[in-house]
Design an enzyme around this catalytic site. Structure first.
Site, PDB file in Angstrom:
ATOM      1  N   ASP A 171       0.826  -1.203   0.000  1.00 41.70           N
ATOM      2  CA  ASP A 171       0.000   0.000   0.000  1.00 41.70           C
ATOM      3  C   ASP A 171       0.866   1.261   0.000  1.00 41.70           C
ATOM      4  O   ASP A 171       2.077   1.217   0.243  1.00 41.70           O
ATOM      5  CB  ASP A 171      -0.924  -0.006   1.227  1.00 41.70           C
ATOM      6  N   ASP A 187     -10.365   1.751  -3.697  1.00 37.47           N
ATOM      7  CA  ASP A 187     -10.756   1.373  -2.341  1.00 37.47           C
ATOM      8  C   ASP A 187     -12.262   1.193  -2.195  1.00 37.47           C
ATOM      9  O   ASP A 187     -12.718   0.727  -1.153  1.00 37.47           O
ATOM     10  CB  ASP A 187     -10.278   2.426  -1.335  1.00 37.47           C
TER      11      ASP A 187
END
Length: 679
Positions: free
Chosen positions: A425, A484
């Site tokens: 990430d 997301d």
């Protein structure tokens, strides 16, 4: 010097290296067998009034010294002079110099028709040379009068925007230290009104994961260009005598058949250049299931639920390392938290393996929390120090300085634990001017080192969702987290446009909760399942809270995905240019056109009581196909369905593409899956 004519997959590039500067005479449709010299001599334009006294030509490195008053390729040094050119295996190398600088230009046309261009600048002087910028420019014709590129926000990436290309520059710049949620992504210039299946287009993408710019320009002088390059801050790159700066590759594609034609070139090229291990495993990621609530008992039940529906890879997300109870601390302290995991991750991984799944783990190596042991021990590793605001309560770690530490920590984890997958990430922008180039190169170096040491470990590029999806990082990763959001309505658009460049098997798409955690919007299970079917499929939902009926449908969906993924992850991606934007049709057709799967999707309220017919692109016109519905039936509002839907129908591809089939009356936010097979 000579002329070069590169040809592949319906594309031609002609470069004239006979003069002082190399000229790109043509990039576009295949010109066929050609007397290149005769044609090149015939392309010399007229000399207009109030202009330079020789014909204006667009060179490979256009500048004011040649009479080009548009945005130049290189702003440092004096005029360049062509000194050498060579061609081998559809690749041209051109060397230009001016005494203090030398530029090597490389142009490569792949067998799929993908053009790659980059420049390398070498300092041949006696003093240091600051590189203010070095860009790649390609010509586009006057017919390319409409632009398409993208913008977006967190959870709303790759939103298309169109505008006419008039005189002047349309320029998109990214200063995020990553492409960003608003990344232009792909700049397309085409005939006005071009769509997925029609219109000539010229498209460009910069293969780079840091700051960049990409633009289109139409000059009043008559030429048009697409250009791109790394966006460098003043002094960010300085070359000592003998040193070389290399630009990112510009990836360019011409298509005579719209945006699907762009994908027809990029997808096979990506699959060949960065091949994946197939089949792609079905994933369960724990983030929206448990967030930071890491408990072996809870997670063990989730492991069992995942195995029961057919999941093949279980990924433990954020919250496993020392002190990480929320998002305000501990980034950089990459040690398993012994308070939460007194026996390490071994009990959980053993449970995952016992249930027949691989294990994956979330990391964010490029970031550091101010509240961390690493920040206390190495404050000098914080990029930019303590200046500027935090973002998600974190700062950026200087990857170049911390390279050895990060490699040691990740190596220790991958050695102690049988980890098959890292979700990598990157949850904030850099916000430190002049660091993006060095940070991006350091990231590439770290990823390459891990890939060399652990070739069996797959890596997913995630950056607050889809803020770092580009062809620069792609050779170093195996999956992109597309966004997301797991809201299927948002995902339909995000996946639709991301998939113009990236093949579906590289794009993670997950089945989320019935009420999306990001938007709060409720959606039907069938819509969520159909939306997550086509890519690298997964689940991000606490299955222990799903009903028995929902689990049955999920298990059937995973079984169907496994049956179809040999097609979905190797076939040709196609889209219909539907007249009603509320109704969309996309699909994947086998390379031999023997098999296809389509999704008819309503993303809004249809404009008419009877929507247009379903017309299937990409089929063999002379082959018979049986069309039948599969998956969870969508919700409809109709007194009676089209009769063909009950038992399917067999018709020639020509009929299905041209005339189509009557559509059922889907309510908004629904999807109907249709499979086409040989009778």
């Amino acid at each position: 010097m000579t002329l070069f004519h590169l040809r592949a997959a319906g594309t031609s590039l002609v470069l004239d290296a006979r003069g002082v500067a190399p000229l790109i005479l043509h990039w576009g449709a295949d010109l066929g067998d050609l007397d290149v010299t005769a044609w090149a001599d015939a392309t010399v334009p007229a000399v207009p009034p109030s202009s330079i006294d020789v014909p204006l030509r667009l060179s490979l490195l256009p500048s004011l010294f040649e009479g080009w008053s548009g945005r130049p390729a290189l702003t440092a040094g004096g005029p360049l002079r062509l000194v050498a050119a060579d061609e081998r295996n559809r690749a041209i190398s051109v060397r230009s110099e001016n005494g203090t600088t030398e530029v090597l230009s490389e142009l490569k046309l792949s067998s799929e028709g993908v053009l790659r261009v980059r420049h390398s600048l070498t300092n041949r002087g006696d003093a240091d040379l600051a590189v203010p910028g070095l860009d790649v420019l390609l010509p586009i014709p006057a017919e390319a009068a409409e632009l398409l590129d993208f913008t977006g926000l967190w959870c709303h990436e790759r939103q298309p925007q169109r505008l006419p290309l008039r005189h002047g520059v349309w320029s998109r710049e990214s200063r995020h230290g990553r492409p960003g949620h608003d990344d232009a992504f792909l700049m397309v210039a085409g005939e006005p009104g071009f769509g997925f299946g029609s219109g000539r287009v010229w498209a460009a993408h910069l293969a780079w994961s840091g700051d960049k710019r990409i633009w289109a320009e139409r000059s009043a002088l008559g030429y048009g260009v697409l250009g791109a390059g790394e966006l460098l801050a003043p002094g960010e790159v300085s070359l000592r005598p003998g040193e070389t700066y290399e630009t990112p590759w510009l990836i360019a594609v011409h298509s005579e058949t719209g945006l699907d034609g762009v994908s027809d070139r990029l997808h096979p090229w990506i699959r060949r250049m960065s091949p994946l291990r197939l089949p792609r495993p079905v994933v369960l990621n724990t983030w929206e299931a448990v967030y930071f609530d890491h408990d072996l008992s809870i997670l063990s039940h989730l492991v069992d639920g995942a195995a029961e529906v057919g999941v093949e890879r279980f990924v433990l997300d954020d919250g496993w390392f020392t002190g990480r109870r929320d998002d305000k601390r501990a980034l950089g302290d990459w040690f398993v938290d012994t308070e939460v995991w007194p026996d390490g991750l071994h009990p959980l991984i053993s449970r995952v393996h016992e249930r027949g799944m691989e294990f994956g783990l979330w990391v964010e190596p490029e970031m550091i929390s101010p509240a961390s042991a690493l920040a206390a021990a190495h404050p000098d590793w914080i990029l930019g120090g303590e200046t500027g605001p935090t973002w998600r309560w974190q700062r950026v770690l200087d990857v170049e300085k911390a390279h050895d530490y990060l490699l040691e920590r990740l190596t220790a984890l991958l050695t102690e634990y049988p980890i098959a997958f890292l979700k990598w990430d990157h949850n904030r922008d850099l916000l430190t001017p002049g660091d993006a180039h060095r940070q991006t190169r350091a990231l590439y170096r770290l990823l390459a080192a891990l890939k060399t040491a652990f070739p069996h470990v797959e890596i997913e590029s995630c950056a607050s969702g889809g803020a770092r999806i580009d062809l620069g990082i792609l050779p170093l990763v195996d999956r992109f987290w597309t966004s997301d959001t797991n809201d299927p309505l948002d995902r339909q658009s995000i996946q639709r446009w991301t998939g113009v460049v990236i093949p579906p098997e590289y794009l993670g798409g997950h089945l989320g909760d019935g009420v999306a955690h990001v938007t709060g919007r409720a959606s039907a299970l069938g819509f969520r399942l159909a939306t997550a079917l086509f890519g690298s499929a997964g689940i991000e939902w606490n299955l222990t809270k799903a009903s028995a009926a929902e689990k049955v449908d999920i298990a059937a969906w995973i079984t169907e995905h496994k049956r179809l993924r040999p097609l979905l992850h190797t076939g040709r991606v196609v889209h219909a240019d539907t007249p009603d934007p509320a109704q969309q049709l996309h699909g994947v057709v086998a390379q031999d056109r023997s098999h296809a799967v389509f999704a008819l999707v309503t993303v809004g309220t249809p404009a008419a009581a009877l929507p247009p017919p379903i017309r299937f692109p990409g089929l063999d016109p002379d082959r018979l196909y049986t069309v039948r519905a599969i998956g969870v039936p969508p919700r409809v509002m109709q007194d009676a369905p089209p009769p063909w839907l009950a038992n399917g129908v067999t018709l020639p591809g020509r009929v299905l593409t041209t005339a189509g089939l009557p559509a059922p009356l889907l309510v908004p936010d629904q999807a109907l899956l249709l499979e086409l097979t040989q009778p």
